[in-house]
Design an enzyme around this catalytic site. Structure first.
Site, PDB file in Angstrom:
ATOM      1  N   GLU A 114      -0.791  -9.356  -0.122  1.00  0.00           N
ATOM      2  CA  GLU A 114      -2.245  -9.479   0.058  1.00  0.00           C
ATOM      3  C   GLU A 114      -2.959  -9.606  -1.297  1.00  0.00           C
ATOM      4  O   GLU A 114      -3.907 -10.387  -1.428  1.00  0.00           O
ATOM      5  CB  GLU A 114      -2.768  -8.274   0.844  1.00  0.00           C
ATOM      6  CG  GLU A 114      -2.311  -8.321   2.303  1.00  0.00           C
ATOM      7  CD  GLU A 114      -2.605  -7.042   3.063  1.00  0.00           C
ATOM      8  OE1 GLU A 114      -2.140  -5.970   2.603  1.00  0.00           O
ATOM      9  OE2 GLU A 114      -3.271  -7.091   4.093  1.00  0.00           O
TER      10      GLU A 114
ATOM     11  N   GLU B 184       4.263  -4.488   7.513  1.00  0.00           N
ATOM     12  CA  GLU B 184       3.496  -3.375   8.098  1.00  0.00           C
ATOM     13  C   GLU B 184       3.934  -3.009   9.507  1.00  0.00           C
ATOM     14  O   GLU B 184       3.959  -1.825   9.864  1.00  0.00           O
ATOM     15  CB  GLU B 184       1.989  -3.707   8.097  1.00  0.00           C
ATOM     16  CG  GLU B 184       1.347  -3.669   6.723  1.00  0.00           C
ATOM     17  CD  GLU B 184       1.445  -4.979   5.958  1.00  0.00           C
ATOM     18  OE1 GLU B 184       2.185  -5.888   6.393  1.00  0.00           O
ATOM     19  OE2 GLU B 184       0.782  -5.087   4.914  1.00  0.00           O
TER      20      GLU B 184
ATOM     21  N   ALA C  30       0.866  -1.169   0.000  1.00  0.00           N
ATOM     22  CA  ALA C  30       0.000   0.000   0.000  1.00  0.00           C
ATOM     23  C   ALA C  30       0.912   1.231   0.000  1.00  0.00           C
ATOM     24  O   ALA C  30       2.075   1.161   0.415  1.00  0.00           O
ATOM     25  CB  ALA C  30      -0.886  -0.012   1.233  1.00  0.00           C
TER      26      ALA C  30
ATOM     27  N   GLY D 173       0.537  -4.929   0.855  1.00  0.00           N
ATOM     28  CA  GLY D 173      -0.598  -5.080  -0.050  1.00  0.00           C
ATOM     29  C   GLY D 173      -0.272  -5.927  -1.273  1.00  0.00           C
ATOM     30  O   GLY D 173      -1.183  -6.471  -1.913  1.00  0.00           O
TER      31      GLY D 173
HETATM   32  N1  COA Z   1       4.562   3.167  -1.051  1.00  0.00           N
HETATM   33  C1  COA Z   1       4.918   4.289  -1.696  1.00  0.00           C
HETATM   34  N2  COA Z   1       6.011   4.372  -2.463  1.00  0.00           N
HETATM   35  C2  COA Z   1       6.788   3.287  -2.564  1.00  0.00           C
HETATM   36  C3  COA Z   1       6.493   2.097  -1.920  1.00  0.00           C
HETATM   37  C4  COA Z   1       5.308   2.058  -1.140  1.00  0.00           C
HETATM   38  N3  COA Z   1       4.899   0.935  -0.514  1.00  0.00           N
HETATM   39  N4  COA Z   1       7.451   1.198  -2.201  1.00  0.00           N
HETATM   40  C5  COA Z   1       8.321   1.816  -3.004  1.00  0.00           C
HETATM   41  N5  COA Z   1       7.924   3.091  -3.233  1.00  0.00           N
HETATM   42  C6  COA Z   1       8.602   4.098  -4.048  1.00  0.00           C
HETATM   43  C7  COA Z   1       9.795   4.677  -3.326  1.00  0.00           C
HETATM   44  O1  COA Z   1       9.406   5.684  -2.413  1.00  0.00           O
HETATM   45  C8  COA Z   1      10.601   5.197  -4.487  1.00  0.00           C
HETATM   46  O2  COA Z   1      10.059   6.414  -4.911  1.00  0.00           O
HETATM   47  P1  COA Z   1      11.037   7.663  -5.302  1.00  0.00           P
HETATM   48  O3  COA Z   1      11.803   7.153  -6.494  1.00  0.00           O
HETATM   49  O4  COA Z   1      10.077   8.751  -5.622  1.00  0.00           O
HETATM   50  O5  COA Z   1      11.896   7.884  -4.094  1.00  0.00           O
HETATM   51  C9  COA Z   1      10.336   4.178  -5.580  1.00  0.00           C
HETATM   52  O6  COA Z   1       9.132   3.505  -5.212  1.00  0.00           O
HETATM   53  C10 COA Z   1      11.423   3.137  -5.704  1.00  0.00           C
HETATM   54  O7  COA Z   1      11.607   2.521  -4.447  1.00  0.00           O
HETATM   55  P2  COA Z   1      13.041   2.423  -3.709  1.00  0.00           P
HETATM   56  O8  COA Z   1      12.783   2.279  -2.244  1.00  0.00           O
HETATM   57  O9  COA Z   1      13.940   3.520  -4.144  1.00  0.00           O
HETATM   58  O10 COA Z   1      13.574   1.048  -4.316  1.00  0.00           O
HETATM   59  P3  COA Z   1      14.616   0.044  -3.665  1.00  0.00           P
HETATM   60  O11 COA Z   1      14.965  -0.930  -4.730  1.00  0.00           O
HETATM   61  O12 COA Z   1      15.734   0.771  -2.984  1.00  0.00           O
HETATM   62  O13 COA Z   1      13.788  -0.741  -2.513  1.00  0.00           O
HETATM   63  C11 COA Z   1      11.893  -1.884  -1.598  1.00  0.00           C
HETATM   64  C12 COA Z   1      12.728  -1.570  -2.864  1.00  0.00           C
HETATM   65  C13 COA Z   1      10.650  -2.653  -2.036  1.00  0.00           C
HETATM   66  C14 COA Z   1      12.708  -2.752  -0.618  1.00  0.00           C
HETATM   67  C15 COA Z   1      11.518  -0.562  -0.895  1.00  0.00           C
HETATM   68  O14 COA Z   1      10.926   0.304  -1.867  1.00  0.00           O
HETATM   69  C16 COA Z   1      10.525  -0.722   0.225  1.00  0.00           C
HETATM   70  O15 COA Z   1      10.879  -1.163   1.314  1.00  0.00           O
HETATM   71  N6  COA Z   1       9.233  -0.333  -0.021  1.00  0.00           N
HETATM   72  C17 COA Z   1       8.216  -0.370   0.982  1.00  0.00           C
HETATM   73  C18 COA Z   1       7.755  -1.764   1.275  1.00  0.00           C
HETATM   74  C19 COA Z   1       6.698  -1.785   2.332  1.00  0.00           C
HETATM   75  O16 COA Z   1       6.937  -1.508   3.500  1.00  0.00           O
HETATM   76  N7  COA Z   1       5.469  -2.144   1.928  1.00  0.00           N
HETATM   77  C20 COA Z   1       4.363  -2.276   2.803  1.00  0.00           C
HETATM   78  C21 COA Z   1       3.570  -1.037   2.890  1.00  0.00           C
HETATM   79  S1  COA Z   1       2.223  -1.239   4.027  1.00  0.00           S
END
Ligand code: COA
Length: 256
Positions: A113, A133, A65, A110
């Site tokens: 999910e 989360e 999400a 999500g």
């Molecule tokens: N919500 C909003 N934006 C997200 C996102 C999320 N769940 N997951 C990734 N993004 C965005 C990042 O903010 C980034 O945006 P930017 O380029 O404007 O800064 C872009 O997607 C790329 O992500 P980034 O974190 O730079 O990639 P990465 O390869 O370094 O890491 C992940 C990948 C998946 C490990 C990392 O993005 C992450 O931990 N995301 C969140 C996962 C999460 O907690 N999900 C559950 C949410 S309830």
């Protein structure tokens, strides 16, 4: 690539739905969820024999999400957001044909999910799953607290949800979250091959089996097998005549 947030394409009897927000790793905000809802409705109207769900880009299925959107919410807005996600995933789960998740990369929060609302999951060798989360101070809100336990068992689900730990494709396969793991480039072909097997069998029977398996998951065994008997009875008709007639005539069946 189109700027639509969710893409829906059709190839004969198999449709493919792609979450298309690769710049944010396909994170689900309200607009993506509304677009997903619309795509599910259009797909239901068309009535393919199988649907494949995947994510756009090289990195993610769905990275969760949308954290930026949720960071501005209060509890009431959070409840509405959870209910929106739950409603959309419930309508995906209830589609009367099989839905295969082709998890091409990160499937977090999500994303796991969404995959769990599909009938089963194929993962690429780049896939990573998890319910992170708790690391953000929240719990899974799109059905993860319930569907993960039903898919992998309560002990493993609790461990994954309480720690927020990410798991790779090997562990996902070992715990039965993913049915199979294939190289990234072969993922959609694998999903399409299995979809073609499903297209070859009785659509009515598959829909009946799915309906009973979905409904029975919430019932005691005796009530669930009662539903099975009713759905079994409902199969007797043209497709059953064709299937059994073809067997007895030693020819392949042709289901319309
Ligand atoms: N919500 C909003 N934006 C997200 C996102 C999320 N769940 N997951 C990734 N993004 C965005 C990042 O903010 C980034 O945006 P930017 O380029 O404007 O800064 C872009 O997607 C790329 O992500 P980034 O974190 O730079 O990639 P990465 O390869 O370094 O890491 C992940 C990948 C998946 C490990 C990392 O993005 C992450 O931990 N995301 C969140 C996962 C999460 O907690 N999900 C559950 C949410 S309830």
């Amino acid at each position: 690539m189109s700027d639509e947030l969710v893409l829906l394409s059709h190839d004969d009897d198999v449709s493919t739905l792609t979450i298309n927000r690769p710049d944010a790793l396909n994170a689900l905000n309200a607009s993506v969820l509304e677009a997903l809802d619309g795509a599910i409705e259009r797909c239901a109207e068309r009535g393919p024999r199988c649907l494949i769900v995947t994510g756009a880009g090289e990195k993610a299925f769905v990275a969760g999400a949308d954290i930026a959107a949720m960071s501005k919410m209060d509890g009431a807005q959070g409840r509405d957001f959870a209910r929106l996600g739950q409603r959309v995933l419930a309508s995906l789960e209830a589609l009367p044909f099989p839905v295969i998740a082709a998890v091409n990369g990160f499937a977090l929060g999500g994303g796991t999910e969404l995959a769990l609302a599909c009938d089963f999951i194929y993962a690429s060798d780049k896939a990573k799953f998890g319910q992170p989360e708790v690391k953000l101070g929240i719990i899974p809100g799109f059905g993860g607290t319930q569907r993960l336990a039903r898919r992998v068992g309560p002990g493993l689900a609790r461990e994954l949800i309480y720690t927020g730990r990410m798991i790779g494709h090997e562990e996902a396969l070992r715990i039965g979250l993913a049915n199979a793991v294939v190289p990234r480039r072969e993922l959609l072909d694998k999903a399409r091959e299995v979809a073609a097997e499903i297209v070859a069998v009785s659509p009515r029977a598959v829909a009946g089996a799915k309906d009973v398996m979905n409904a029975g998951a919430h019932l005691a065994l005796d009530a669930a097998v009662e539903l099975e008997a009713e759905a079994f009875a409902d199969c007797f008709g043209p497709e059953q005549h064709e299937g059994m007639g073809a067997f007895l005539e030693k020819r392949p069946p042709k289901f319309k």
